[in-house]
Design a protein around this motif. Structure first.
Motif, mmCIF file in Angstrom:
data_model
loop_
_atom_site.group_PDB
_atom_site.id
_atom_site.type_symbol
_atom_site.label_atom_id
_atom_site.label_comp_id
_atom_site.label_asym_id
_atom_site.label_seq_id
_atom_site.Cartn_x
_atom_site.Cartn_y
_atom_site.Cartn_z
ATOM 1 N N ALA A 165 -4.331 11.312 -9.828
ATOM 2 C CA ALA A 165 -4.186 11.325 -8.359
ATOM 3 C C ALA A 165 -4.343 12.722 -7.792
ATOM 4 C CB ALA A 165 -2.821 10.763 -7.980
ATOM 5 N N ARG B 6 6.336 3.466 -6.548
ATOM 6 C CA ARG B 6 5.962 3.854 -5.181
ATOM 7 C C ARG B 6 7.198 4.358 -4.431
ATOM 8 N NH1 ARG B 6 1.363 4.255 -1.593
ATOM 9 N NH2 ARG B 6 2.345 4.566 0.382
ATOM 10 N N CYS C 130 -2.644 6.320 0.242
ATOM 11 C CA CYS C 130 -2.416 7.470 -0.641
ATOM 12 C C CYS C 130 -1.101 8.175 -0.297
ATOM 13 C CB CYS C 130 -3.575 8.457 -0.494
ATOM 14 S SG CYS C 130 -3.293 10.034 -1.286
ATOM 15 N N ARG D 71 -0.574 0.513 0.171
ATOM 16 C CA ARG D 71 -0.969 1.388 -0.934
ATOM 17 C C ARG D 71 -1.725 2.626 -0.446
ATOM 18 N NH1 ARG D 71 -1.174 -1.939 -6.500
ATOM 19 N NH2 ARG D 71 -1.041 0.137 -7.363
ATOM 20 N N ASP E 104 -13.323 0.877 -4.870
ATOM 21 C CA ASP E 104 -11.999 0.465 -5.354
ATOM 22 C C ASP E 104 -11.994 -1.039 -5.567
ATOM 23 O OD1 ASP E 104 -9.406 0.783 -6.195
ATOM 24 O OD2 ASP E 104 -8.888 2.144 -4.576
ATOM 25 N N ALA F 288 -11.061 6.658 2.789
ATOM 26 C CA ALA F 288 -11.012 7.632 1.687
ATOM 27 C C ALA F 288 -9.611 7.732 1.089
ATOM 28 C CB ALA F 288 -11.467 8.990 2.183
ATOM 29 N N PHE F 289 -8.560 7.496 1.895
ATOM 30 C CA PHE F 289 -7.183 7.574 1.387
ATOM 31 C C PHE F 289 -6.572 6.182 1.219
ATOM 32 C CE2 PHE F 289 -7.826 11.778 3.272
ATOM 33 C CZ PHE F 289 -7.338 12.603 2.270
ATOM 34 N N ASN F 290 -7.425 5.155 1.158
ATOM 35 C CA ASN F 290 -6.947 3.783 1.087
ATOM 36 C C ASN F 290 -6.193 3.429 2.378
ATOM 37 O OD1 ASN F 290 -7.392 1.741 -0.796
ATOM 38 N ND2 ASN F 290 -5.252 1.710 -1.424
ATOM 39 N N THR G 154 -8.971 14.481 -7.150
ATOM 40 C CA THR G 154 -9.311 14.017 -5.809
ATOM 41 C C THR G 154 -9.611 15.193 -4.871
ATOM 42 O OG1 THR G 154 -6.920 13.859 -5.506
ATOM 43 C CG2 THR G 154 -8.122 11.794 -5.846
ATOM 44 N N LYS H 63 -4.115 -5.468 -7.535
ATOM 45 C CA LYS H 63 -5.152 -4.872 -8.408
ATOM 46 C C LYS H 63 -5.625 -5.927 -9.403
ATOM 47 C CE LYS H 63 -4.991 -0.543 -7.113
ATOM 48 N NZ LYS H 63 -5.346 0.803 -7.471
ATOM 49 N N PHE I 160 -1.361 3.599 -10.336
ATOM 50 C CA PHE I 160 -2.709 3.181 -9.922
ATOM 51 C C PHE I 160 -3.078 1.788 -10.419
ATOM 52 C CE2 PHE I 160 -3.764 7.711 -9.150
ATOM 53 C CZ PHE I 160 -4.232 7.533 -7.860
ATOM 54 N N TRP J 145 4.855 -1.546 -9.736
ATOM 55 C CA TRP J 145 4.253 -0.653 -8.738
ATOM 56 C C TRP J 145 5.294 -0.234 -7.697
ATOM 57 C CZ3 TRP J 145 3.536 -2.332 -3.496
ATOM 58 C CH2 TRP J 145 3.032 -1.326 -2.668
#
Ligand code: HEM
Length: 560
Positions: A342, A160, A496, A494, A424, A488-490, A346, A132, A149, A156
């Motif tokens: 999140a 996660r 979703c 990473r 993104d 849409a969900f990456n 969404t 990021k 995020f 992260w």
């Protein structure tokens, strides 16, 4: 030689003539003449710059102005119309990737792409080279802190891993299905019935945001804020959260030095952000304080309630940081805020766009209803209870929701056209080259335009702008697409974490509404995206609901 010296002499003598002539003018006339010359020079330079800037458009996609780069186009067209459509247009003309040149000394330079090959490269193949990054973290820090995020690396990974174990546990799955069932049957349907009884038009997006907010709080923090109740109480947190995400997004299109100066002086959008973040913090602090109290109060009593707690916040509270200390309240606050973003913003906005698309595509609505009625009639056969009655208090079972493949296709199609996260961001760690040949220097910011991807003929074919759930079906069964085409969900590491839950939630809510009501968008209600971190419908979704009567449902039972 003589000719040229004559020429030179004539030039000088003519300039002498000029000086002589000007000497005979009054001072006012002289000033006027000089002003005209300056004006001419100024016009000539401006015309030159304009022509030069516009010729750059061919190569770069947008005019490039001296000093200001492409900022004038962004301000005058991009931000004043539909920013996502504007980005799509530029990308379409630049074969899927273009370099945005911001003003000198600004932080706005970036590479924008919608090319699936590039997405696979940055989200999976070269994942460690595209975090990021500092710019993103710095820009969203006030709102999202070190939450999942905005974090990279260790911070992260730790979140996660913990969240992933939790999301995949059986207890968590039970909690999600149970909480959703309660919310839909004990709250959502009551609120919708109330609207019908009063013949009121409702803002469906607002109601769905309330539902997903209550739902994410139940599963992530084990608290029920009770946002979705008859009379729809005013929730200060919701307003604060929306304002905060909107003001945070504005930072991305404002030079860093400008928004930092505004923050320092607490003016304009930064003042709004500051106030709204206080509202967000109040809510998160309250949740953390209450949970800590509960845990410490019941610690000695080996409390059954606390033992059974399966929410994320309790799990994180039981963990230690790298120095062996419990996580700080600030870090727990960041976890809370990130999970609200999140889980709340969404699926609710995705469902809102979905219902708007259904209103414009009644054939799709009919097919969904056929699918639902088919499943319900099979249930009646199974239980040999088929006495011809159609249950209005019907509760869909998890295995039935799973079998609603056409509904899943329609929801995926809505997300393809209106992805909840429309753009993104990543940052390049070491010099790299995209598969399409774009050279990336260390520190370059990369924006991947998820909204634009859904409108690329090269990816989805000539009918890419049409709402066609059928494109997701093979032999009547739902087939998922590559995450680098449907982002849409990456994708990659990473991806979703809430994807399965989100589909279950959206299908459960949509099936319950569609089975009972026809949802009609109020005529002339403006439906456009809002500029925020997630793609809200700017003015909400005003709809009227009409109860389906038995005769209507019977028609679908017969078809199925
Ligand atoms: C339609 C619904 C949803 C969509 C379209 C969606 C989309 C996304 C996207 C695009 C990302 C990547 C964001 C980024 O890295 O910048 C993401 C990440 C994530 N999502 Fe979702 N999401 C949805 C629902 C949910 C729900 C309901 C939850 C949880 C309750 C959730 C939890 C997460 C988490 C924890 C991440 C962070 C993953 C990571 O960075 O490792 N999502 N989601």
């Amino acid at each position: 030689m003589t000719d040229s010296s004559n020429n030179l002499t004539s030039i000088f003598s003519s300039s002498d003539d000029f000086n002589g002539a000007t000497r005979n003018l009054f001072p006012g006339q002289l000033f006027f003449l000089q002003e005209i010359q300056i004006l001419e020079i100024f016009i000539a330079i401006s015309v030159f710059i304009a022509i030069h800037s516009f010729t750059q458009k061919k190569h770069h996609g947008l005019p490039v102005w001296p000093v200001f780069g492409m900022l004038p186009s962004l301000l005058l067209t991009g931000l004043r119309t539909n920013l996502y459509e504007w980005i799509t247009n530029v990308l379409l003309h630049q074969n899927g990737t273009f370099r945005f040149k911001g003003p000198w000394f600004s932080s706005l330079n970036c590479v924008m792409t919608s090319d699936p090959r590039n997405l696979e490269h940055l989200l999976k193949t070269k994942f460690p080279n595209f975090p990021k990054g500092h710019f993103f973290h710095d820009t969203v820090r006030d709102l999202l802190g070190d939450g999942i995020f905005s974090a990279d690396d260790e911070t992260w990974q730790r979140q996660r891993k913990t969240a992933s174990i939790e999301f995949h546990s059986t207890k968590f799955r039970q909690l999600t299905t149970q909480s959703l069932l309660e919310l839909v049957h004990a709250r959502l349907l009551l609120v919708l019935e109330e609207a019908i009884n009063k013949s009121n038009a409702i803002d469906l997006q607002d109601i769905l945001l309330r539902l997903t907010f209550d739902n994410v709080c139940m599963i992530a923090f084990g608290v029920d804020p009770g946002c979705l109740r008859p009379n729809l109480p005013e929730i200060p947190f919701a307003k604060a959260f929306e304002d905060a995400t909107e003001a945070t997004l504005l930072r991305f299109v404002t030079p860093t030095c400008v928004w930092k100066a505004m923050r320092f002086f607490n003016i304009g959008m930064e003042r709004k952000l500051n106030i709204s973040i206080k509202g967000v913090d109040e809510f998160a602090d309250d949740v953390i304080r209450t949970r800590k109290k509960e845990l410490s109060l019941h610690y000695d009593q080996d409390d059954e309630k606390n033992k059974k707690r399966t929410d994320l916040l309790t799990v994180f509270m039981g963990l230690k940081d790298e120095s062996g200390q419990p996580f700080s309240d600030k870090f727990l606050r960041d976890i809370c805020v990130n999970f609200i973003l999140a889980g709340r913003d969404t699926s609710s906005v995705a469902l809102s766009w979905f219902f708007w698309l259904l209103d414009r595509n009644p054939v799709v609505e009919e097919r969904i209803l056929e699918e639902i009625c088919k499943l319900v009639s099979e249930r009646e056969k199974d239980t040999s209870k088929n006495n011809g009655e159609i249950e209005s208090c019907l509760i869909f079972r998890p295995e039935e929701i799973k079998k609603m493949e056409y509904l899943q296709a329609a929801l995926s199609e809505a997300l393809r056209l209106y992805p909840s996260v429309p753009v993104d961001h990543k940052e390049v760690v070491e010099d790299d080259i995209f598969p399409d040949g774009t050279v990336l220097k260390k520190g370059t910011k990369v924006i991947y335009a998820i909204y634009a991807m859904g409108r690329m003929e090269a990816i989805w074919g000539k009918d890419c702008r049409e709402f066609k759930p059928e494109r997701w079906l093979r032999d009547g069964h739902f087939m998922s697409e590559s995450a680098y085409k449907f982002t849409a969900f990456n994708g990659g590491p990473r991806l979703c974490l809430g994807r399965d839950f989100a589909y279950y939630q959206m299908k459960f809510v949509a099936a319950n509404i569609i089975y009972r009501y026809r949802v009609k968008v109020v005529e002339n209600h403006p439906v456009v995206p809002k500029l925020a971190l997630t793609m809200y419908i700017k003015h909400g979704l005003k709809v009227n609901l009409y109860r389906r009567d038995e005769a209507e449902l019977r028609k679908y039972f017969k078809i199925s």
